[in-house]
Design an enzyme around this catalytic site. Structure first.
Site, mmCIF file in Angstrom:
data_model
loop_
_atom_site.group_PDB
_atom_site.id
_atom_site.type_symbol
_atom_site.label_atom_id
_atom_site.label_comp_id
_atom_site.label_asym_id
_atom_site.label_seq_id
_atom_site.Cartn_x
_atom_site.Cartn_y
_atom_site.Cartn_z
ATOM 1 N N GLN A 145 -8.788 6.455 -10.017
ATOM 2 C CA GLN A 145 -8.821 6.757 -11.590
ATOM 3 C C GLN A 145 -7.451 6.548 -12.276
ATOM 4 O O GLN A 145 -7.372 6.600 -13.440
ATOM 5 C CB GLN A 145 -8.949 8.259 -11.599
ATOM 6 C CG GLN A 145 -9.197 9.192 -12.852
ATOM 7 C CD GLN A 145 -10.633 8.108 -13.927
ATOM 8 O OE1 GLN A 145 -11.456 7.771 -13.004
ATOM 9 N NE2 GLN A 145 -10.232 8.250 -14.795
ATOM 10 N N ASP A 149 -6.026 3.918 -12.737
ATOM 11 C CA ASP A 149 -6.226 2.632 -13.874
ATOM 12 C C ASP A 149 -7.643 3.002 -14.311
ATOM 13 O O ASP A 149 -8.628 2.340 -13.953
ATOM 14 C CB ASP A 149 -6.259 1.322 -12.840
ATOM 15 C CG ASP A 149 -5.107 0.995 -12.434
ATOM 16 O OD1 ASP A 149 -4.093 0.359 -12.756
ATOM 17 O OD2 ASP A 149 -5.094 1.435 -11.079
ATOM 18 N N HIS A 194 -3.517 4.042 -2.391
ATOM 19 C CA HIS A 194 -4.635 3.314 -1.975
ATOM 20 C C HIS A 194 -5.147 3.799 -0.437
ATOM 21 O O HIS A 194 -6.163 3.686 -0.374
ATOM 22 C CB HIS A 194 -3.822 1.883 -1.299
ATOM 23 C CG HIS A 194 -3.016 1.071 -2.531
ATOM 24 N ND1 HIS A 194 -1.734 1.083 -2.422
ATOM 25 C CD2 HIS A 194 -3.601 0.280 -3.428
ATOM 26 C CE1 HIS A 194 -1.433 0.415 -3.479
ATOM 27 N NE2 HIS A 194 -2.200 -0.408 -4.310
ATOM 28 N N GLN A 207 -9.615 0.332 -15.834
ATOM 29 C CA GLN A 207 -10.301 -0.717 -15.016
ATOM 30 C C GLN A 207 -11.489 -0.237 -14.463
ATOM 31 O O GLN A 207 -12.520 -1.164 -14.168
ATOM 32 C CB GLN A 207 -9.072 -0.854 -13.821
ATOM 33 C CG GLN A 207 -9.592 -1.821 -12.739
ATOM 34 C CD GLN A 207 -8.541 -2.254 -11.729
ATOM 35 O OE1 GLN A 207 -7.779 -3.062 -12.109
ATOM 36 N NE2 GLN A 207 -8.377 -1.653 -10.733
ATOM 37 N N SER A 260 2.508 0.607 -6.882
ATOM 38 C CA SER A 260 3.398 -0.179 -6.424
ATOM 39 C C SER A 260 4.564 -0.661 -7.130
ATOM 40 O O SER A 260 5.763 -0.999 -6.661
ATOM 41 C CB SER A 260 2.778 -1.519 -5.901
ATOM 42 O OG SER A 260 1.559 -1.297 -5.257
ATOM 43 N N LEU A 288 0.867 -1.062 0.034
ATOM 44 C CA LEU A 288 -0.037 0.086 0.043
ATOM 45 C C LEU A 288 0.765 1.262 0.105
ATOM 46 O O LEU A 288 1.817 1.269 0.643
ATOM 47 C CB LEU A 288 -0.886 -0.124 1.226
ATOM 48 C CG LEU A 288 -1.789 -1.121 1.393
ATOM 49 C CD1 LEU A 288 -2.869 -0.995 2.528
ATOM 50 C CD2 LEU A 288 -2.845 -1.410 -0.076
ATOM 51 N N GLN A 335 -4.677 -12.098 -13.272
ATOM 52 C CA GLN A 335 -4.676 -10.999 -14.049
ATOM 53 C C GLN A 335 -3.230 -10.740 -14.293
ATOM 54 O O GLN A 335 -3.053 -9.729 -15.166
ATOM 55 C CB GLN A 335 -5.408 -9.741 -13.438
ATOM 56 C CG GLN A 335 -4.449 -9.259 -12.164
ATOM 57 C CD GLN A 335 -5.144 -8.356 -11.200
ATOM 58 O OE1 GLN A 335 -6.326 -8.435 -10.654
ATOM 59 N NE2 GLN A 335 -4.888 -7.128 -11.251
HETATM 60 P P1 AMP Z 1 -3.624 -2.184 -7.006
HETATM 61 O O1 AMP Z 1 -3.110 -2.770 -5.593
HETATM 62 O O2 AMP Z 1 -2.396 -1.410 -7.722
HETATM 63 O O3 AMP Z 1 -4.303 -3.088 -7.674
HETATM 64 O O4 AMP Z 1 -4.508 -0.905 -6.884
HETATM 65 C C1 AMP Z 1 -5.604 -0.895 -6.023
HETATM 66 C C2 AMP Z 1 -6.426 0.233 -6.123
HETATM 67 O O5 AMP Z 1 -5.525 1.586 -5.863
HETATM 68 C C3 AMP Z 1 -7.028 0.607 -7.583
HETATM 69 O O6 AMP Z 1 -8.345 0.921 -7.650
HETATM 70 C C4 AMP Z 1 -6.094 1.496 -7.944
HETATM 71 O O7 AMP Z 1 -6.453 2.106 -9.309
HETATM 72 C C5 AMP Z 1 -5.651 2.355 -7.034
HETATM 73 N N1 AMP Z 1 -4.668 3.031 -7.153
HETATM 74 C C6 AMP Z 1 -3.458 2.768 -7.271
HETATM 75 N N2 AMP Z 1 -2.439 3.747 -7.417
HETATM 76 C C7 AMP Z 1 -3.310 4.712 -7.290
HETATM 77 C C8 AMP Z 1 -3.084 6.275 -7.202
HETATM 78 N N3 AMP Z 1 -1.751 6.590 -7.473
HETATM 79 N N4 AMP Z 1 -3.884 7.179 -6.980
HETATM 80 C C9 AMP Z 1 -5.003 6.586 -6.905
HETATM 81 N N5 AMP Z 1 -5.539 5.529 -6.789
HETATM 82 C C10 AMP Z 1 -4.447 4.371 -7.063
#
Ligand code: AMP
Length: 282
Positions: A148, A150, A37, A153, A186, A33, A61
Site C-alpha cells: 500500500q 505505492d 518487502h 501502483q 529502498s 529488500l 519504469q
Molecule cells: P519496490 O522494490 O520498491 O518496487 O517494491 C516492491 C513491492 O514492495 C511493492 O509492491 C511495494 O509497494 C512494496 N513495498 C515497498 N516498500 C514498502 C513498505 N514500506 N511497506 C509495504 N510494502 C512496501
C-alpha cells in the site's frame, strides 16, 4: 537452485509445483529488500504453498535523469533475506531476458496513471504495468502481493487485472514503517543523516492530518493546505504533490466521506519520497 535467471526455467519450476496441486504466491520487487518487502513475502507464504519473489530493476519504469543506474542492487543479500522469510524461489532475470531484441509491446492503463506519480513521472506506470503483466504471464501466480506504500501502483495493477481479465488475485498489504514513522523504501539509502531526519516530515504531516480528521475536520481543502504548510516548514523538503482523494476512484475530494486516501510525494534533497494514509470517515 534458489535464484533462477531464465524464463524457461522458472516456468518449468512453477508448472511442476502447480501439477503437484500447490498454490503460487508471487511478490514482484526491484530488490534491495527491506522489512516492507519481507512483510509481503511473509503474507504470501501464509496464503500460498509456493512463493516466487522476483528481483528486477525494470528500466522501462525509470524516466530520463532518474536513478536507474544508481538503484541499489545486491542479489545475494536479497536472496538470503527472501529465503529467511519463506520464499521458495527468486526470479532474477537480466534486462535482455525480459526485453529481448525486437520487443515492441507495451501495456498501458489510461486514466488513473495520468495523476499523482504518473503526472510527475510520465511513462512510469506504462513501464510498471508492462513488466508486471510480463511477470504475471511468466510466473502464472494465484495471488500477487503489493504494498500500500505505492497506493497508486496497487490501483493501477488492479485496474489492469480487471481490464485484461487476468486470472489472479491482487493482495494489498499495509505500509511498514521505521519506529519513528518513516515509510521503508529502498531509496531511503540515498538519504544522509540530515535528510533522513527531514524525511520524517512526510509521515508526521500525515499523522497530524489524521488526528485533525478524527477530531472532526472533514474539509479536504483545509487538510491539504495544512499538510502543505507543515511540509513547507522543512527547509530540505520540496513538495511534488499533496492530494486528498477517494481511496477507490483516486478522484480528488473536497468533502471527506467514505474511505479517503491522502497521498504525498516530496523531494528531500535529490531523493523523491512518497507516503500515504487511508482513513475511514466515521
Ligand atoms: P519496490 O522494490 O520498491 O518496487 O517494491 C516492491 C513491492 O514492495 C511493492 O509492491 C511495494 O509497494 C512494496 N513495498 C515497498 N516498500 C514498502 C513498505 N514500506 N511497506 C509495504 N510494502 C512496501
Amino acid at each position: 537452485m534458489f535464484v533462477v535467471e531464465n524464463i524457461k526455467e522458472i516456468r518449468e519450476i512453477v508448472k511442476r509445483e502447480k501439477q503437484a496441486g500447490k498454490s503460487i504466491g508471487f511478490v514482484p520487487t526491484m530488490g534491495y529488500l527491506h522489512e516492507g518487502h519481507l512483510s509481503l513475502i511473509k503474507k504470501a507464504k501464509e496464503q500460498n504453498d509456493f512463493v516466487v519473489v522476483s528481483v528486477f530493476v525494470n528500466p522501462t519504469q525509470f524516466g530520463a535523469g532518474e536513478d536507474y543506474e544508481t538503484y541499489p542492487r545486491e542479489i545475494e543479500r536479497d536472496s538470503n533475506l527472501a529465503k529467511s522469510v519463506g520464499a521458495d524461489i527468486v526470479f532474477n532475470p537480466s534486462v535482455e531476458e525480459m526485453y529481448p531484441e525486437g520487443y515492441q509491446t507495451d501495456v498501458e492503463v489510461q486514466k488513473i496513471t495520468k495523476m499523482l506519480c504518473g503526472a510527475s513521472r510520465p511513462g512510469h506506470f506504462k513501464g510498471v504495468t508492462t513488466v508486471v503483466c510480463k511477470l504475471f504471464h511468466i510466473v502464472n501466480p494465484d495471488r500477487a502481493y503489493f504494498g500500500q506504500k505505492d497506493a497508486q501502483q496497487v490501483a493501477v495493477i488492479q485496474q489492469m487485472v480487471r481490464d485484461l481479465h487476468m486470472d489472479l488475485k491482487i493482495i494489498s498489504c499495509p505500509i511498514v514503517r521505521e519506529i519513528d514513522g518513516l515509510a521503508l523504501s529502498s531509496r531511503n539509502t540515498y538519504l544522509n543523516e540530515e535528510e533522513r531526519k527531514a524525511g520524517l516530515i512526510l509521515s508526521k504531516s500525515l499523522f497530524k492530518a489524521q488526528v485533525m480528521i478524527e477530531n472532526g475536520e472533514h474539509d479536504g481543502v483545509k487538510i491539504r493546505d495544512f499538510i502543505i504548510g507543515n511540509i513547507d516548514k522543512e527547509p530540505l523538503a520540496n513538495i511534488d504533490y499533496v492530494e486528498v482523494l477517494n481511496a477507490y476512484s483516486l478522484e480528488k475530494v473536497d468533502e471527506l466521506k467514505g474511505e479517503i486516501l491522502i497521498a504525498i510525494a516530496v523531494k528531500i534533497g535529490k531523493t523523491r519520497l512518497i507516503d500515504n494514509i487511508r482513513i475511514k470517515i466515521a
